[in-house]
Design a protein around this motif. Sequence first.
Motif, PDB file in Angstrom:
ATOM      1  N   MET A  33       0.827  -1.196   0.000  1.00 33.02           N
ATOM      2  CA  MET A  33       0.000   0.000   0.000  1.00 33.02           C
ATOM      3  C   MET A  33       0.872   1.262   0.000  1.00 33.02           C
ATOM      4  O   MET A  33       0.625   2.199  -0.743  1.00 33.02           O
ATOM      5  CB  MET A  33      -0.933   0.025   1.209  1.00 33.02           C
ATOM      6  N   MET A  34       1.922   1.271   0.829  1.00 32.44           N
ATOM      7  CA  MET A  34       2.784   2.446   0.911  1.00 32.44           C
ATOM      8  C   MET A  34       3.516   2.685  -0.405  1.00 32.44           C
ATOM      9  O   MET A  34       3.695   3.822  -0.820  1.00 32.44           O
ATOM     10  CB  MET A  34       3.777   2.310   2.065  1.00 32.44           C
ATOM     11  N   SER A  35       3.922   1.616  -1.087  1.00 31.75           N
ATOM     12  CA  SER A  35       4.600   1.794  -2.374  1.00 31.75           C
ATOM     13  C   SER A  35       3.638   2.391  -3.394  1.00 31.75           C
ATOM     14  O   SER A  35       4.022   3.218  -4.206  1.00 31.75           O
ATOM     15  CB  SER A  35       5.176   0.480  -2.876  1.00 31.75           C
ATOM     16  N   PHE A  54       4.543  11.396   5.027  1.00 24.08           N
ATOM     17  CA  PHE A  54       3.361  11.892   5.740  1.00 24.08           C
ATOM     18  C   PHE A  54       2.867  10.887   6.784  1.00 24.08           C
ATOM     19  O   PHE A  54       2.508  11.270   7.885  1.00 24.08           O
ATOM     20  CB  PHE A  54       2.249  12.207   4.731  1.00 24.08           C
ATOM     21  N   VAL A  55       2.866   9.600   6.448  1.00 27.24           N
ATOM     22  CA  VAL A  55       2.343   8.584   7.367  1.00 27.24           C
ATOM     23  C   VAL A  55       3.204   8.497   8.624  1.00 27.24           C
ATOM     24  O   VAL A  55       2.699   8.545   9.749  1.00 27.24           O
ATOM     25  CB  VAL A  55       2.244   7.206   6.665  1.00 27.24           C
ATOM     26  N   GLN A  56       4.521   8.379   8.447  1.00 25.09           N
ATOM     27  CA  GLN A  56       5.401   8.296   9.614  1.00 25.09           C
ATOM     28  C   GLN A  56       5.410   9.605  10.399  1.00 25.09           C
ATOM     29  O   GLN A  56       5.490   9.603  11.628  1.00 25.09           O
ATOM     30  CB  GLN A  56       6.824   7.915   9.193  1.00 25.09           C
ATOM     31  N   SER A  57       5.316  10.721   9.688  1.00 24.22           N
ATOM     32  CA  SER A  57       5.262  12.025  10.359  1.00 24.22           C
ATOM     33  C   SER A  57       4.021  12.117  11.231  1.00 24.22           C
ATOM     34  O   SER A  57       4.074  12.609  12.356  1.00 24.22           O
ATOM     35  CB  SER A  57       5.275  13.159   9.334  1.00 24.22           C
ATOM     36  N   ARG A  58       2.910  11.628  10.709  1.00 21.23           N
ATOM     37  CA  ARG A  58       1.672  11.646  11.491  1.00 21.23           C
ATOM     38  C   ARG A  58       1.819  10.789  12.745  1.00 21.23           C
ATOM     39  O   ARG A  58       1.391  11.183  13.831  1.00 21.23           O
ATOM     40  CB  ARG A  58       0.491  11.147  10.669  1.00 21.23           C
ATOM     41  N   LEU A  59       2.450   9.616  12.613  1.00 16.87           N
ATOM     42  CA  LEU A  59       2.660   8.758  13.782  1.00 16.87           C
ATOM     43  C   LEU A  59       3.552   9.445  14.816  1.00 16.87           C
ATOM     44  O   LEU A  59       3.276   9.390  16.011  1.00 16.87           O
ATOM     45  CB  LEU A  59       3.253   7.414  13.361  1.00 16.87           C
ATOM     46  N   ASN A  60       4.629  10.095  14.362  1.00 12.61           N
ATOM     47  CA  ASN A  60       5.492  10.832  15.287  1.00 12.61           C
ATOM     48  C   ASN A  60       4.717  11.936  15.985  1.00 12.61           C
ATOM     49  O   ASN A  60       4.838  12.118  17.205  1.00 12.61           O
ATOM     50  CB  ASN A  60       6.696  11.448  14.562  1.00 12.61           C
ATOM     51  N   LEU A  61       3.912  12.672  15.239  1.00 14.98           N
ATOM     52  CA  LEU A  61       3.120  13.752  15.820  1.00 14.98           C
ATOM     53  C   LEU A  61       2.118  13.195  16.829  1.00 14.98           C
ATOM     54  O   LEU A  61       2.029  13.677  17.962  1.00 14.98           O
ATOM     55  CB  LEU A  61       2.385  14.535  14.723  1.00 14.98           C
TER      56      LEU A  61
END
Length: 191
Positions: A33-35, A54-61
């Motif tokens: 899905m990420m690819s 964006f996905v990992q950034s959202r998790l960090n946030l």
Amino acid sequence: MSSLGTSYSEDFAFASNDELILVLRKLGLFPWMMSKISGIASKSSPGFFMTFDFVQSRLNLQNFDFERLFRDRLNWSNPTVKRVETIELNSVIYKRRMIAQVAGVAVYEVVAGQVPDAAVRQEIYRQTVEVSFEHLLIFVDEDRSQSYWHWVKRDGKKQVARHFSYYKGQSGDLILGKLGKLVFELEDFEK
């Protein structure tokens, strides 16, 4: 036959993005899905999505991991000052720590029992200007469930305070949209 997007919205309901990601990982579909998302995003707007996860950034946030958000996702540098500085105001101890920096701009996390009121935030800002003229302050409560982001935009002699709040449970899309513009690549410094 319906598309994956239609099928997902009709047949599945997830309480959160985290739950969706967990299910996709269990099924072994998350990398696929990420690819697909990365491929679509990089073709539609090269330069932004290829460098901003964006996905990992959202998790960090959402995990209140602001240090990793700035350093790993936005490509900011390690802090030049590693010590935790204490500021005492009105018998309350605030712990200020630089978490990232780039090109003379520092990001500080300020932690106390609760996010301070405007007068205390202004005093901490004033004290921070003495050690780092250009900076972003992220005030965080001790439980790491709410934050208040404060910076000053300078335009000549004009200074305008900017701020926004982020609470645990929010998607964070508005903040991430703004932060995505702060991604730095090595090429930015070679120009």
